[in-house]
Scaffold this active site. Structure first.
Site, mmCIF file in Angstrom:
data_model
loop_
_atom_site.group_PDB
_atom_site.id
_atom_site.type_symbol
_atom_site.label_atom_id
_atom_site.label_comp_id
_atom_site.label_asym_id
_atom_site.label_seq_id
_atom_site.Cartn_x
_atom_site.Cartn_y
_atom_site.Cartn_z
ATOM 1 N N MET A 1 42.980 40.640 37.048
ATOM 2 C CA MET A 1 44.208 39.843 37.098
ATOM 3 C C MET A 1 44.370 39.248 38.490
ATOM 4 S SD MET A 1 46.766 42.145 34.785
ATOM 5 C CE MET A 1 48.169 41.225 35.361
ATOM 6 N N CYS A 83 35.721 39.052 31.740
ATOM 7 C CA CYS A 83 36.366 37.802 32.144
ATOM 8 C C CYS A 83 35.581 36.606 31.610
ATOM 9 C CB CYS A 83 36.469 37.721 33.659
ATOM 10 S SG CYS A 83 37.275 36.210 34.232
ATOM 11 N N ASN A 194 42.301 48.083 25.442
ATOM 12 C CA ASN A 194 42.989 47.046 26.207
ATOM 13 C C ASN A 194 43.277 45.873 25.278
ATOM 14 O OD1 ASN A 194 42.016 44.387 28.245
ATOM 15 N ND2 ASN A 194 43.872 45.539 28.654
ATOM 16 N N GLY A 195 44.404 45.195 25.528
ATOM 17 C CA GLY A 195 44.694 43.981 24.780
ATOM 18 C C GLY A 195 45.921 44.079 23.904
ATOM 19 N N GLY A 196 46.933 43.253 24.197
ATOM 20 C CA GLY A 196 48.090 43.125 23.325
ATOM 21 C C GLY A 196 49.073 44.269 23.352
ATOM 22 N N GLY A 216 47.566 45.227 31.257
ATOM 23 C CA GLY A 216 47.478 44.250 32.321
ATOM 24 C C GLY A 216 48.714 43.384 32.435
#
Length: 315
Positions: A1, A83, A194-196, A216
């Site tokens: 990030m 990424c 990870n994610g959402g 994140g």
């Protein structure tokens, strides 16, 4: 990030959770080799436990980064293979490396040999048309064999062309089932999701089956949503439940030290814009803070005043 999880934001998050593992912005291994290491690697001791996240595809440079991470006092080194940005692809690292599990394995082997720190990998469930579960499993098994200690799996695939990084965080559908299946079939591996994940309640069902979660954007944009992490997930009473005023007041000693060393207040204060939301007067508080903290001569007294205003409102 990038431009988000810098050292100042990490100190802010330490006012909210003292037990969670924090990550740096992604640091390119080549920049560590050629650049100012103090600027790229220095951190405040309060930030620990802390992982250095690196990007690259050169085993020698990544081994050097792992050695530096240990010497600097980090707790972990994390290789970013997730990424999808065009700039990162041009450097041949990030998500595009998922197409070459052997190269990722060589990188992880070199990092593990160069440092006593755990070497972990952040990656997607796939890229472009290479997004089958079989390909995901083969990638993870090869990299695990090279010495990866944990896998942080973003449960979306990445499109390397046609979508920008922001779209790649929202357009490809979330496939939590893939990550759960990975853990079910390889229970010996440490797998986190990870994610959402927007709040602690969204994390709880996954924590019943997986080894952890990585958050994140939701942590950056809504930091106080996570003020019960230590109490609820770590069963720790040592961290008081953070409030807006306690976070700002907690940053004052750090700001005093930072400004006394020649730093400006704004790089710290800019992260506070998401701290107060959905309450009367929040917009005006943010405006006053921004105007005061943006002045070249601003010091920790700006945060002290901002803290008093929040306390007067019972926040």
């Amino acid at each position: 990030m990038m431009d988000c999880t810098d050292r100042h934001f990490r100190v802010l998050m330490r006012q909210i959770t003292r037990r969670s593992l924090l990550y740096t912005e992604m640091v390119v291994a080549q920049a560590l080799h050629h650049g100012r290491r103090e600027r790229l690697l220095d951190f405040d001791p309060s930030e620990k436990p802390l992982a250095l996240q690196v990007g690259g595809d050169d085993p020698a440079l990544l081994a050097e980064a792992a050695d530096l991470a240990a010497a600097w006092g980090y707790d972990e080194i994390n290789l970013n293979v997730g990424c999808p940005s065009e700039k990162v692809q041009k450097g041949r690292f990030g998500a595009c490396l998922m197409a070459d599990p052997e190269q990722v394995a060589r990188c992880v082997e070199a990092m593990a040999a160069a440092s006593p720190l755990p070497v972990t990998v952040k990656h997607r469930i796939g890229i472009d048309e290479r997004d089958s579960y079989a390909e995901l499993l083969a990638f993870v098994e090869r990299v695990a064999g090279a010495g990866a200690a944990r896998f942080s799996v973003h449960a979306r695939k990445a499109w390397l062309t046609g979508l920008d990084p922001k779209q790649n965080r929202t357009v490809p559908p979330l496939r939590y089932d893939r990550v759960h299946r990975l853990k079910q079939e390889r229970p010996d591996l440490t797998i986190e999701l990870n994610g959402g994940l927007q709040d602690l309640e969204a994390c709880r069902p996954h924590l019943q089956h997986l080894d952890g979660v990585m958050v994140g954007r939701a942590a950056y944009e809504h930091p106080l949503r996570w003020n019960r992490v230590d109490a609820d997930l770590f069963a720790s009473s040592a961290t008081p439940i953070a409030t807006p005023s306690s976070v700002v007041c907690g940053l004052v000693p750090y700001a005093e030290q930072w400004c006394a060393s020649g730093g400006r207040l704004w790089p710290i204060a800019r992260h506070l814009v998401h701290l107060v939301e959905s309450v009367p007067g929040a917009r005006h508080w943010r405006r006053r803070l921004g105007e005061a903290a943006g002045k070249a001569t601003a010091g920790a007294e700006v945060l002290e005043q901002a803290c008093r205003e929040l306390e007067e409102q019972g926040l």
